[in-house]
Design a protein around this motif. Structure first.
Motif, PDB file in Angstrom:
ATOM      1  N   ALA A 138       0.796  -1.230   0.000  1.00 26.68           N
ATOM      2  CA  ALA A 138       0.000   0.000   0.000  1.00 26.68           C
ATOM      3  C   ALA A 138       0.831   1.284   0.000  1.00 26.68           C
ATOM      4  N   ALA A 139       2.126   1.194  -0.241  1.00 28.64           N
ATOM      5  CA  ALA A 139       2.943   2.411  -0.357  1.00 28.64           C
ATOM      6  C   ALA A 139       2.510   3.190  -1.600  1.00 28.64           C
ATOM      7  N   LEU A 140       2.594   4.506  -1.499  1.00 29.21           N
ATOM      8  CA  LEU A 140       2.193   5.401  -2.584  1.00 29.21           C
ATOM      9  C   LEU A 140       3.336   6.349  -2.902  1.00 29.21           C
ATOM     10  N   ALA A 141       3.631   6.492  -4.183  1.00 28.92           N
ATOM     11  CA  ALA A 141       4.651   7.440  -4.626  1.00 28.92           C
ATOM     12  C   ALA A 141       4.084   8.249  -5.782  1.00 28.92           C
ATOM     13  N   CYS A 142       4.640   9.445  -5.964  1.00 32.73           N
ATOM     14  CA  CYS A 142       4.245  10.287  -7.089  1.00 32.73           C
ATOM     15  C   CYS A 142       5.498  10.824  -7.759  1.00 32.73           C
ATOM     16  N   VAL A 143       5.540  10.665  -9.064  1.00 28.91           N
ATOM     17  CA  VAL A 143       6.642  11.178  -9.875  1.00 28.91           C
ATOM     18  C   VAL A 143       6.076  12.260 -10.784  1.00 28.91           C
ATOM     19  N   ASP A 144       6.754  13.392 -10.778  1.00 28.28           N
ATOM     20  CA  ASP A 144       6.382  14.499 -11.661  1.00 28.28           C
ATOM     21  C   ASP A 144       7.378  14.536 -12.810  1.00 28.28           C
ATOM     22  N   THR A 145       6.862  14.579 -14.027  1.00 26.75           N
ATOM     23  CA  THR A 145       7.742  14.598 -15.187  1.00 26.75           C
ATOM     24  C   THR A 145       7.062  15.348 -16.331  1.00 26.75           C
ATOM     25  N   ASP A 146       7.846  16.069 -17.091  1.00 24.03           N
ATOM     26  CA  ASP A 146       7.309  16.754 -18.266  1.00 24.03           C
ATOM     27  C   ASP A 146       7.205  15.809 -19.447  1.00 24.03           C
ATOM     28  N   SER A 161      10.898  13.436 -11.213  1.00 26.66           N
ATOM     29  CA  SER A 161      11.267  13.821  -9.850  1.00 26.66           C
ATOM     30  C   SER A 161      10.275  13.183  -8.887  1.00 26.66           C
ATOM     31  N   LEU A 162      10.793  12.493  -7.878  1.00 27.46           N
ATOM     32  CA  LEU A 162       9.940  11.893  -6.859  1.00 27.46           C
ATOM     33  C   LEU A 162       9.448  13.016  -5.940  1.00 27.46           C
ATOM     34  N   VAL A 163       8.148  13.303  -5.983  1.00 23.62           N
ATOM     35  CA  VAL A 163       7.602  14.423  -5.212  1.00 23.62           C
ATOM     36  C   VAL A 163       6.807  13.959  -3.994  1.00 23.62           C
ATOM     37  N   LEU A 164       6.503  12.657  -3.921  1.00 18.40           N
ATOM     38  CA  LEU A 164       5.814  12.121  -2.755  1.00 18.40           C
ATOM     39  C   LEU A 164       6.166  10.648  -2.631  1.00 18.40           C
ATOM     40  N   HIS A 165       6.409  10.222  -1.405  1.00 15.40           N
ATOM     41  CA  HIS A 165       6.651   8.806  -1.110  1.00 15.40           C
ATOM     42  C   HIS A 165       6.172   8.562   0.317  1.00 15.40           C
ATOM     43  N   ARG A 166       5.080   7.812   0.462  1.00 18.76           N
ATOM     44  CA  ARG A 166       4.501   7.553   1.769  1.00 18.76           C
ATOM     45  C   ARG A 166       4.149   6.075   1.897  1.00 18.76           C
ATOM     46  N   ASP A 206       3.857   5.534   7.777  1.00 21.44           N
ATOM     47  CA  ASP A 206       4.020   6.987   7.897  1.00 21.44           C
ATOM     48  C   ASP A 206       2.730   7.652   8.391  1.00 21.44           C
ATOM     49  N   LEU A 207       1.601   7.145   7.957  1.00 26.17           N
ATOM     50  CA  LEU A 207       0.322   7.769   8.286  1.00 26.17           C
ATOM     51  C   LEU A 207      -0.251   7.284   9.606  1.00 26.17           C
ATOM     52  N   SER A 208       0.132   6.100  10.012  1.00 27.89           N
ATOM     53  CA  SER A 208      -0.434   5.557  11.253  1.00 27.89           C
ATOM     54  C   SER A 208       0.472   5.802  12.457  1.00 27.89           C
TER      55      SER A 208
END
Length: 156
Positions: free
Chosen positions: A128-136, A144-149, A153-155
């Motif tokens: 259930a890990a979530l990551a977000c990559v921003d790219t043009d 670019s890795l802009v989120l990794h949770r 981390d949440l609990s």
């Protein structure tokens, strides 16, 4: 383009085949928790592996977000698929915000390819890990890795 990568929630250890392993109750809870990070994100599409646990994870995300467009099944998002092939498929997509629901080792290798240009960087992706990559532009090393949770981390 934002590429959101979600690993499926915790799954049962045994089933007739690996592809048929369902989410556990704990896995369902992990997914609900992580879906909160996607609230307000303008997702254009959700693509999921055909494996049961990924389909169940994607369906839970849709329910939690009130996402009504449904989930598209991507046969190239299974555990042992080649992250280079995934990049090729992603490069052809027109969405600006895309959620991929998949498995290890593919998710870590894909994040590594997108951000580092190779599949060797270790990006920890427990269930259930979530990551977000921003790219043009979708290509190796341009993101670019802009989120990794993780659920931990949440609990915490």
């Amino acid at each position: 383009m934002k590429i959101w990568v979600l690993r499926h929630g915790q799954a049962a250890a045994q089933a007739a085949t690996d592809a048929e392993r369902p989410l556990t109750a704990a896995g369902q809870q992990e997914v609900r928790l992580m879906a909160s990070l996607l609230q307000g994100q303008p997702l254009d599409a959700i693509l999921a592996s055909p494996y049961l646990r990924a389909q169940q994870t994607a369906a839970l995300v849709c329910t939690e977000l009130g996402y009504e467009r449904g989930v598209a099944t991507a046969p190239w998002l299974t555990p042992d698929d080649d992250p280079c092939e995934v990049l090729r498929y992603l490069a052809e997509r027109q969405e600006r915000n895309l959620l991929l629901v998949s498995h290890q080792p593919l998710v870590s290798q894909l994040l590594s390819m997108l951000c580092e240009g190779h599949r060797g960087a270790h990006v920890p992706m427990p269930t259930a890990a979530l990551a977000c990559v921003d790219t043009d532009f979708v290509a190796a090393g341009l993101g670019s890795l802009v989120l990794h949770r993780t659920p931990a981390d949440l609990s915490a």
